[in-house]
Design an enzyme around this catalytic site. Structure first.
Site, mmCIF file in Angstrom:
data_model
loop_
_atom_site.group_PDB
_atom_site.id
_atom_site.type_symbol
_atom_site.label_atom_id
_atom_site.label_comp_id
_atom_site.label_asym_id
_atom_site.label_seq_id
_atom_site.Cartn_x
_atom_site.Cartn_y
_atom_site.Cartn_z
ATOM 1 N N ARG A 82 6.549 -7.631 8.363
ATOM 2 C CA ARG A 82 6.631 -6.653 7.264
ATOM 3 C C ARG A 82 7.822 -6.965 6.365
ATOM 4 O O ARG A 82 7.753 -6.808 5.143
ATOM 5 C CB ARG A 82 6.715 -5.227 7.833
ATOM 6 C CG ARG A 82 6.545 -4.161 6.765
ATOM 7 C CD ARG A 82 6.411 -2.785 7.373
ATOM 8 N NE ARG A 82 7.609 -2.402 8.110
ATOM 9 C CZ ARG A 82 7.699 -1.317 8.868
ATOM 10 N NH1 ARG A 82 6.653 -0.507 9.005
ATOM 11 N NH2 ARG A 82 8.816 -1.035 9.499
ATOM 12 N N LYS A 184 9.378 -2.042 2.403
ATOM 13 C CA LYS A 184 10.547 -1.279 2.841
ATOM 14 C C LYS A 184 11.754 -1.681 1.992
ATOM 15 O O LYS A 184 12.704 -2.315 2.469
ATOM 16 C CB LYS A 184 10.783 -1.529 4.340
ATOM 17 C CG LYS A 184 11.309 -0.300 5.045
ATOM 18 C CD LYS A 184 11.066 -0.387 6.530
ATOM 19 C CE LYS A 184 11.968 0.545 7.292
ATOM 20 N NZ LYS A 184 11.908 1.954 6.925
ATOM 21 N N GLU A 220 2.633 10.245 2.720
ATOM 22 C CA GLU A 220 3.541 10.174 3.866
ATOM 23 C C GLU A 220 4.787 10.973 3.521
ATOM 24 O O GLU A 220 4.850 11.615 2.471
ATOM 25 C CB GLU A 220 3.866 8.723 4.216
ATOM 26 C CG GLU A 220 4.589 7.957 3.118
ATOM 27 C CD GLU A 220 5.051 6.568 3.559
ATOM 28 O OE1 GLU A 220 5.301 6.355 4.749
ATOM 29 O OE2 GLU A 220 5.187 5.699 2.693
HETATM 30 N N1 PLP Z 1 7.139 5.386 6.259
HETATM 31 C C1 PLP Z 1 8.373 5.224 5.782
HETATM 32 C C2 PLP Z 1 8.621 5.565 4.349
HETATM 33 C C3 PLP Z 1 9.399 4.762 6.619
HETATM 34 O O1 PLP Z 1 10.634 4.609 6.158
HETATM 35 C C4 PLP Z 1 9.100 4.466 7.961
HETATM 36 C C5 PLP Z 1 10.137 3.949 8.859
HETATM 37 O O2 PLP Z 1 10.244 2.794 9.123
HETATM 38 C C6 PLP Z 1 7.798 4.651 8.414
HETATM 39 C C7 PLP Z 1 6.838 5.109 7.547
HETATM 40 C C8 PLP Z 1 7.436 4.343 9.830
HETATM 41 O O3 PLP Z 1 7.292 2.976 10.040
HETATM 42 P P1 PLP Z 1 7.529 2.341 11.471
HETATM 43 O O4 PLP Z 1 6.598 3.034 12.401
HETATM 44 O O5 PLP Z 1 7.158 0.911 11.306
HETATM 45 O O6 PLP Z 1 8.942 2.556 11.814
HETATM 46 C C1 COI Z 2 12.729 3.921 10.688
HETATM 47 O O1 COI Z 2 12.009 4.740 11.234
HETATM 48 O O2 COI Z 2 13.110 2.888 11.252
HETATM 49 C C2 COI Z 2 13.164 4.094 9.311
HETATM 50 O O3 COI Z 2 13.594 3.139 8.723
HETATM 51 C C3 COI Z 2 13.089 5.403 8.683
HETATM 52 C C4 COI Z 2 14.376 5.859 8.124
HETATM 53 C C5 COI Z 2 14.089 7.123 7.397
HETATM 54 C C6 COI Z 2 15.422 6.063 9.143
#
Ligand code: PLP
Ligand code: COI
Length: 341
Positions: A82, A184, A220
């Site tokens: 990612r 991200k 989200e």
């Molecule tokens: N959506 C956003 C905007 C985020 O910052 C995060 C955190 O990483 C997620 C979703 C969840 O992603 P993940 O499950 O890969 O941590």
């Molecule tokens: C994560 O879940 O790793 C993120 O980057 C989300 C952030 C809002 C702490």
């Protein structure tokens, strides 16, 4: 070496300095080998691309102590992949996937005394990130970059642990239809700060964003994807190409189907149908699965039958199964768990 003297159970989601971090530099078109260093401070030019034009992206993943005392990471290859996609969209050089995973392993191993013990409720959060480090005054990509990973032990992202959250439908947007919502990028978070502070001031835990083109579908929150459970126990998650492809959400859909035998569906979900669902939760690395009790849509309260006191039953099963896999209580699907030697 012994575990650090930290009150693991009292940790919130904050920064605690650990002993080692990884740094690699990109210069003259290539990455150097990278190394572990102890200095937590960074010195860069005042005109660095990250400081002027926010050329930066990041990742988040965790290391866990399993029931039998191993230290493991959850699907770090997906974070690497990612991040590569984020870098491509921001015209940054990709840090190779295998080197990313190796660097994660090095940082965790070097900071193993900061990995919270099994059962403490805390984990070691890893923050890989990259930024343009040389001076750029015209609007263009930097030519030099740093890739770094630091570690910090963390507790729950939302205060109050598993107490269901109250969200509001947001009037401000996080992602444009052809924008950067699916990567991200630091900029996605900078522009959400006004809205999160306002949400907190108005008594809400988070903002639930809707699609900015039609304001019809849920997307989200600022830091997590959304999962919903129908009254007949189908697990539904919003499909949109302007949300971050959460690794937790993708894993949960597999867990729901293969471990719990539930039907799963990824589809556009209208704001107007929220009231039909039995349970709602936020999912992400930091959020794990945090239950949502109520969504407020401009004064109209949508209350999930699971209530405001505890996690709904399906959400709880998903939580127990996912964390069971991460903490080594349950067998994981092939390739999900990376043991740190
Ligand atoms: N959506 C956003 C905007 C985020 O910052 C995060 C955190 O990483 C997620 C979703 C969840 O992603 P993940 O499950 O890969 O941590
Ligand atoms: C994560 O879940 O790793 C993120 O980057 C989300 C952030 C809002 C702490």
């Amino acid at each position: 070496m012994a575990k650090k003297d930290i009150k693991w159970g009292e940790l919130g989601f904050g920064y605690v300095k650990t002993d080692y971090r990884f740094v690699a530099n990109f210069k003259d078109g290539k990455w150097d080998e990278g190394e572990l260093i102890t200095d937590e401070n960074i010195v860069i030019n005042e005109c660095a691309g990250v400081l002027q034009y926010a050329q930066t992206c990041f990742e988040g993943l965790k290391a866990y102590t399993t029931e039998d005392g191993k230290i493991v990471c959850f699907r770090p290859d997906l974070n690497a992949q990612r991040m590569a996609e984020s870098c491509e969209r921001l015209k940054m050089p990709v840090f190779p996937v295998d080197k990313f995973v190796e660097a994660v392993e090095k940082v965790v191993a070097a900071n193993k005394d900061f990995v919270p013990p099994y059962g403490s409720g805390a984990t070691l959060y890893l923050r890989p990130y990259m930024f343009g480090s040389n001076a750029v005054i015209g609007v263009k990509p930097a030519t030099e970059y740093q890739f770094r990973i630091f570690a910090t032990p963390v507790g729950p992202y939302f205060k109050g642990g598993v107490k269901p959250l109250t969200l509001r439908i947001s009037d401000l947007d996080r992602a444009a239809p052809m924008g950067t919502g699916h990567i991200k990028a630091g900029l996605n978070y900078a522009m959400s700060l006004y809205n999160i502070v306002d949400a907190h001031e108005q008594g809400f835990d988070e903002n639930m964003y809707v699609d900015s083109a039609t304001r019809t579908y849920i997307e989200e929150t600022g830091g997590a994807n959304i999962i919903l459970v129908t009254k007949d126990k189908k697990v539904v998650t919003p499909k949109s190409n302007t949300i971050l492809p959460s690794i937790t959400r993708r894993s949960l859909m597999v867990v729901a189907k293969d471990y719990l035998g539930l039907e799963v569906e990824e589809r556009p979900v209208k704001v107007s149908e929220l009231g039909n669902f039995a349970e709602c939760g936020l999912c992400g690395t930091a959020a794990v699965i945090s239950p949502v009790g109520k969504v407020v849509d401009h004064g109209k309260e949508i209350c999930f039958p699971a209530g405001m006191t505890e996690m709904g039953p399906v959400t709880k099963k998903l939580y127990d199964t996912l964390t069971g896999i991460q903490m080594g209580r349950l067998e994981s699907p092939e390739g999900w768990i990376k043991v740190i030697e």
